[in-house]
Design an enzyme around this catalytic site. Structure first.
Site, PDB file in Angstrom:
ATOM      1  N   GLU A  55      30.809  49.825  31.809  1.00 26.24           N
ATOM      2  CA  GLU A  55      30.675  48.780  30.964  1.00 26.24           C
ATOM      3  C   GLU A  55      31.954  47.854  31.976  1.00 26.24           C
ATOM      4  O   GLU A  55      32.854  48.556  32.553  1.00 26.24           O
ATOM      5  CB  GLU A  55      31.581  50.038  29.696  1.00 26.24           C
ATOM      6  CG  GLU A  55      32.837  49.612  28.837  1.00 26.24           C
ATOM      7  CD  GLU A  55      33.346  49.929  28.264  1.00 26.24           C
ATOM      8  OE1 GLU A  55      33.974  49.201  26.786  1.00 26.24           O
ATOM      9  OE2 GLU A  55      33.102  50.948  27.524  1.00 26.24           O
ATOM     10  N   GLU A  80      37.978  48.029  34.789  1.00 21.37           N
ATOM     11  CA  GLU A  80      39.170  47.577  34.322  1.00 21.37           C
ATOM     12  C   GLU A  80      40.565  47.535  34.360  1.00 21.37           C
ATOM     13  O   GLU A  80      40.180  48.224  35.971  1.00 21.37           O
ATOM     14  CB  GLU A  80      39.899  48.001  32.997  1.00 21.37           C
ATOM     15  CG  GLU A  80      41.192  48.387  32.157  1.00 21.37           C
ATOM     16  CD  GLU A  80      40.747  46.761  31.625  1.00 21.37           C
ATOM     17  OE1 GLU A  80      41.268  45.803  31.883  1.00 21.37           O
ATOM     18  OE2 GLU A  80      39.824  46.749  30.250  1.00 21.37           O
ATOM     19  N   ASP A 107      38.187  44.372  39.800  1.00 20.76           N
ATOM     20  CA  ASP A 107      37.188  42.882  39.131  1.00 20.76           C
ATOM     21  C   ASP A 107      35.914  43.105  38.908  1.00 20.76           C
ATOM     22  O   ASP A 107      35.103  43.366  40.254  1.00 20.76           O
ATOM     23  CB  ASP A 107      37.347  41.452  40.699  1.00 20.76           C
ATOM     24  CG  ASP A 107      36.862  40.308  40.054  1.00 20.76           C
ATOM     25  OD1 ASP A 107      35.908  40.059  39.822  1.00 20.76           O
ATOM     26  OD2 ASP A 107      37.958  39.603  39.262  1.00 20.76           O
ATOM     27  N   ASP A 130      37.524  39.211  27.352  1.00 23.19           N
ATOM     28  CA  ASP A 130      38.930  37.272  26.818  1.00 23.19           C
ATOM     29  C   ASP A 130      38.156  36.931  26.622  1.00 23.19           C
ATOM     30  O   ASP A 130      37.674  35.785  27.417  1.00 23.19           O
ATOM     31  CB  ASP A 130      39.685  37.451  28.687  1.00 23.19           C
ATOM     32  CG  ASP A 130      41.048  36.552  27.987  1.00 23.19           C
ATOM     33  OD1 ASP A 130      41.319  36.078  27.183  1.00 23.19           O
ATOM     34  OD2 ASP A 130      41.866  37.131  29.305  1.00 23.19           O
ATOM     35  N   ASP A 166      33.824  38.356  18.843  1.00 21.12           N
ATOM     36  CA  ASP A 166      33.978  38.023  17.920  1.00 21.12           C
ATOM     37  C   ASP A 166      34.668  37.257  17.298  1.00 21.12           C
ATOM     38  O   ASP A 166      34.977  35.927  16.751  1.00 21.12           O
ATOM     39  CB  ASP A 166      35.078  38.564  16.779  1.00 21.12           C
ATOM     40  CG  ASP A 166      36.490  39.115  17.743  1.00 21.12           C
ATOM     41  OD1 ASP A 166      37.216  38.651  18.641  1.00 21.12           O
ATOM     42  OD2 ASP A 166      37.200  39.390  17.614  1.00 21.12           O
ATOM     43  N   THR A 201      36.532  50.025  16.311  1.00 18.53           N
ATOM     44  CA  THR A 201      38.021  50.143  16.257  1.00 18.53           C
ATOM     45  C   THR A 201      38.836  49.491  15.221  1.00 18.53           C
ATOM     46  O   THR A 201      38.073  48.340  14.090  1.00 18.53           O
ATOM     47  CB  THR A 201      37.788  49.106  17.324  1.00 18.53           C
ATOM     48  OG1 THR A 201      38.116  47.899  17.131  1.00 18.53           O
ATOM     49  CG2 THR A 201      37.598  49.827  18.501  1.00 18.53           C
ATOM     50  N   LYS A 202      40.311  49.754  15.124  1.00 17.31           N
ATOM     51  CA  LYS A 202      40.687  48.799  14.473  1.00 17.31           C
ATOM     52  C   LYS A 202      41.212  46.786  14.406  1.00 17.31           C
ATOM     53  O   LYS A 202      41.066  46.261  13.641  1.00 17.31           O
ATOM     54  CB  LYS A 202      42.240  49.172  14.307  1.00 17.31           C
ATOM     55  CG  LYS A 202      43.594  49.350  15.808  1.00 17.31           C
ATOM     56  CD  LYS A 202      43.898  49.857  15.716  1.00 17.31           C
ATOM     57  CE  LYS A 202      44.632  50.079  16.813  1.00 17.31           C
ATOM     58  NZ  LYS A 202      45.966  50.512  17.027  1.00 17.31           N
TER      59      LYS A 202
END
Length: 230
Positions: A55, A80, A107, A130, A166, A201-202
């Site tokens: 991931e 990450e 990276d 991002d 999104d 997720t929230k």
């Protein structure tokens, strides 16, 4: 980092985390175990041979930990750069007793190029990268033709690349870029229905309430065409 995150980092990072080239000194702890070809030696790291999923951009690790817990027969590597997020994921690993999850600070492109062998992954996930919303910054977005080609080359034939965002214009760009990659097939011929197994997720719930539904792309790695190298 919070005090709790720092304690988790100090206690757990040497067992579960490594730094990729360029981040190895900052991350501390051991270097990634490598095989004879200089690639990540996943069986040595996990102590077993199992399908490997990677991931990119695990954030605070809520989804990452949930998916690892749901797939105990699969090994998972989260990449990450954000130390508090990695520390929070370490806390989730400890709280949930996860043994099939390891972390890399680095990276994503360097990790794919330097550590991941061609055709070695059973799956690759990039959830909510991002968006770099300003048009002049779109070139900084992770999903670009060259990066998608690199991702596809690291997947085993039949493995899945799963992208989600999104941000509407980013979603359309992801679709355009992946449609142009010859190593990827889109069985949905567009965006896929939201998989029920992807944790909600929230942040996703908030985005939906604000009128920004998520778009998922589920793509399958095909065999390389004659003459094309992975």
């Amino acid at each position: 980092m919070t005090a709790g995150q720092q304690r988790a980092w100090d206690r757990l990072w040497p067992s579960f985390g490594v730094g990729a080239p360029g981040f190895d000194r900052d991350a501390g702890g051991p270097l990634p175990p490598r095989d004879a070809d200089g690639r990540l030696d996943a069986p040595a790291w996990f102590g077993r041979t199992a399908p490997l999923r990677l991931e990119i951009g695990s954030g605070m690790g809520e989804t990452t930990a949930a998916l690892a817990a749901a797939e105990p027969d699969t090994d998972h590597v989260a990449v990450e750069v954000y130390p508090p997020g990695l520390a929070q994921l370490l806390m989730r690993i400890e709280d949930q007793g996860l043994t099939n999850l390891r972390l890399v600070r680095g990276d994503a492109v360097v990790v794919l190029e330097d550590l991941v062998a061609p055709e070695s992954l059973a799956g690759l996930r990039v959830f909510y990268p991002d968006p770099w919303p300003k048009r002049r910054h779109h070139k900084r977005r992770l999903v670009q033709p060259a990066t998608v080609a690199l991702m596809a080359s690291r997947l085993a034939p039949g493995a899945t690349l799963h992208l989600a965002t999104d941000v509407a214009d980013y979603a359309e760009w992801m679709l355009e870029v992946t449609d142009a990659e010859p190593l990827l097939d889109n069985p949905h011929r567009g965006f896929a229905p939201r998989p029920a197994w992807r944790p909600r997720t929230k942040f996703e719930t908030r985005a939906e309430q604000e009128g920004r539904p998520s778009h998922d792309l589920l793509l399958t790695r095909v065999a390389a065409s004659p003459g094309r190298e992975s």
